[in-house]
Scaffold this motif. Structure first.
Motif, short mmCIF file in Angstrom:
data_model
loop_
_atom_site.label_atom_id
_atom_site.label_comp_id
_atom_site.label_asym_id
_atom_site.label_seq_id
_atom_site.Cartn_x
_atom_site.Cartn_y
_atom_site.Cartn_z
N LEU A 305 0.91 -1.70 -0.31
CA LEU A 305 -0.19 -0.45 -0.32
C LEU A 305 0.51 1.12 0.15
O LEU A 305 0.34 1.82 -0.35
CB LEU A 305 -1.17 -0.04 1.49
N LEU A 306 2.29 1.47 0.05
CA LEU A 306 2.86 1.79 0.72
C LEU A 306 3.64 2.17 -0.63
O LEU A 306 4.61 3.54 -0.63
CB LEU A 306 4.15 2.11 1.60
N HIS A 307 3.29 1.28 -1.05
CA HIS A 307 4.27 1.30 -3.13
C HIS A 307 5.99 1.22 -3.00
O HIS A 307 6.73 1.48 -3.74
CB HIS A 307 3.66 2.68 -3.70
N VAL A 308 6.26 0.41 -1.76
CA VAL A 308 8.03 0.24 -1.65
C VAL A 308 8.07 -0.88 -2.48
O VAL A 308 6.51 -1.80 -3.00
CB VAL A 308 8.54 -0.46 -0.63
N ASP A 309 8.82 -0.64 -3.27
CA ASP A 309 9.81 -1.52 -4.53
C ASP A 309 9.79 -2.85 -4.23
O ASP A 309 9.67 -3.04 -2.44
CB ASP A 309 10.92 -1.05 -5.17
N SER A 310 8.92 -3.77 -5.23
CA SER A 310 8.97 -5.31 -4.28
C SER A 310 9.95 -5.95 -4.42
O SER A 310 10.02 -6.78 -4.03
CB SER A 310 7.98 -5.85 -6.01
N ARG A 311 11.18 -5.53 -5.15
CA ARG A 311 12.52 -6.04 -4.80
C ARG A 311 13.08 -5.91 -3.71
O ARG A 311 14.16 -6.38 -3.00
CB ARG A 311 13.41 -5.02 -5.96
N LEU A 312 12.95 -4.24 -2.98
CA LEU A 312 13.11 -4.39 -1.20
C LEU A 312 12.22 -5.01 -0.80
O LEU A 312 12.52 -4.79 0.46
CB LEU A 312 13.12 -2.37 -1.50
N GLN A 313 11.54 -5.12 -0.86
CA GLN A 313 10.32 -5.80 0.14
C GLN A 313 11.10 -7.20 0.74
O GLN A 313 10.87 -7.51 2.59
CB GLN A 313 9.04 -6.67 -0.19
N PRO A 314 11.43 -8.26 0.43
CA PRO A 314 12.41 -9.01 0.87
C PRO A 314 13.59 -8.77 2.33
O PRO A 314 13.42 -9.14 2.82
CB PRO A 314 13.15 -9.67 -0.27
N VAL A 315 13.72 -7.08 1.83
CA VAL A 315 15.31 -6.93 3.10
C VAL A 315 14.37 -6.88 4.18
O VAL A 315 14.75 -7.28 5.21
CB VAL A 315 15.46 -5.51 2.13
N PHE A 316 13.28 -6.17 4.33
CA PHE A 316 12.30 -5.83 5.43
C PHE A 316 12.09 -7.17 6.32
O PHE A 316 12.88 -7.72 7.29
CB PHE A 316 10.81 -5.70 5.23
N LEU A 317 11.62 -8.37 5.49
CA LEU A 317 11.43 -9.69 5.21
C LEU A 317 13.24 -10.23 6.40
O LEU A 317 12.78 -10.95 7.34
CB LEU A 317 11.10 -10.69 5.00
N GLY A 318 13.92 -10.58 5.84
CA GLY A 318 15.54 -10.17 6.07
C GLY A 318 16.25 -9.96 7.19
O GLY A 318 16.55 -10.64 8.20
#
Length: 338
Positions: A305-318
């Protein structure tokens, strides 16, 4: 028998007390995330978005519960994502073939497809468990191999093309239906969680899994059937992954070899670890893993919803997963000094 149980149970109890700080703030962090997103984006608390969150969290929770059981026993299951995909395509293929052979017999079509999908989970779980328990191969290596093989079989069956031909009652009246305002997947997840909580707390199987993960030598001395229970944990994990594949198939209306994959595997491990399951085994509760799965799902939804780049989202999980593992290790060392 009492030696293994008394050795394992206190460790689980102490572990829960020791990680109480981490588990205690998880619901608070969840509420903070929900409140923040509700203030930032009104779409977040829209009914459609909420139902999507609950549906996705339920699917992740089912897989994560099985993953948590394996980790509590001291293992790993990297094949869950591939099992989700294989169960999906096998269920759809079986239903399509049965519908062509027995037109109009909806009950037989659905029963055969579900049985075939769950059967895939049983087979993969038995292979994983046999190699780990009997052949003494590392669970990491075994499930890495079955992940690759299972994913390859799914692609070979479908050639990468979605499989259709399932009865409308399976898709519309089950996969996309709602009962008491909640999607079918939510009800299935609640049943799975309740059964898993009961198994962990009230059955010998659950006690023995804690004993094996907590102190395998004590469990052996106490006469616990190590091999049988290790095989059982892998079978449960694969069957729950297959159940998730069936639910996804019913929801989407097609069997796809792209379901699950590495993302489902990583998220299931992350949900288990963030939910307090120790990577060293012997500690962990599935109800906390379910809360963790909801937290990860809401976090992913918020990033979208915040339009964070999908390529960056795994970084948060990691980052979150590494922090959880580091905190678990820190608590273990502090407990060792006491």
């Amino acid at each position: 028998m009492s030696t293994a149980l008394t050795a394992a149970e206190p460790r689980g109890t102490i572990g829960l007390r020791a990680i109480a700080g981490r588990i205690g703030f998880l619901p608070g962090l969840l509420l903070l995330l929900v409140a923040g997103m509700s203030a930032v984006d009104p779409q977040f608390y829209g009914i459609i978005n909420i139902l999507n969150i609950l549906r996705n969290a339920s699917l992740l929770a089912i897989v994560a519960c099985g993953q948590a059981l394996v980790i509590v026993a001291g293992g790993f299951d990297l094949s869950v994502g591939a099992v989700v995909a294989l169960a999906s395509v096998v269920t759809a293929k079986t239903m399509a073939a049965t519908a062509a052979a027995f037109p109009g017999n909806v009950v037989l079509v659905i029963a055969s497809g579900v049985a075939a999908g769950l059967g895939c989970g049983v087979v993969v779980g038995l292979v994983n468990g046999f190699c780990v328990a009997k052949l003494k191969v590392s669970g990491f290596v075994v499930t890495l191999g079955t992940m690759s093989a299972t994913a390859g079989v799914g692609l070979m069956i479908t050639n990468g093309i979605p499989v259709y031909g399932m009865p409308d009652i399976f898709v519309k009246s089950f996969g996309r239906a709602q009962a008491f305002g909640l999607p079918t997947a939510v009800h299935v997840a609640l049943i799975v969680i309740i059964l898993m909580v009961f198994a962990q707390r009230r059955t010998l199987f659950g006690r023995y899994v804690y004993a094996i993960g907590g102190n395998v030598d004590a469990a052996v001395v106490s006469g616990v059937s190590i091999q049988r229970h290790i095989v059982g944990t892998y079978v449960v994990s694969s069957v729950l992954a297959a159940l998730t594949g069936i639910l996804l198939t019913a929801q989407v209306g097609s069997g796809q070899a792209s379901f699950g994959g590495d993302r489902m595997m990583l998220q299931s491990i992350a949900a288990a670890v963030i939910g307090g399951v120790s990577l060293r085994g012997g500690v962990g509760r599935v109800e906390l893993v379910a809360i963790s799965a909801l937290f990860l799902t809401i976090l992913g939804n918020a990033l979208n919803l915040l339009h964070v780049d999908s390529r960056l989202q795994p970084v948060f999980l990691g980052v979150i997963m590494v922090a959880a593992v580091a905190l678990d290790e820190l608590i273990r060392r502090r407990r060792g000094r006491v």
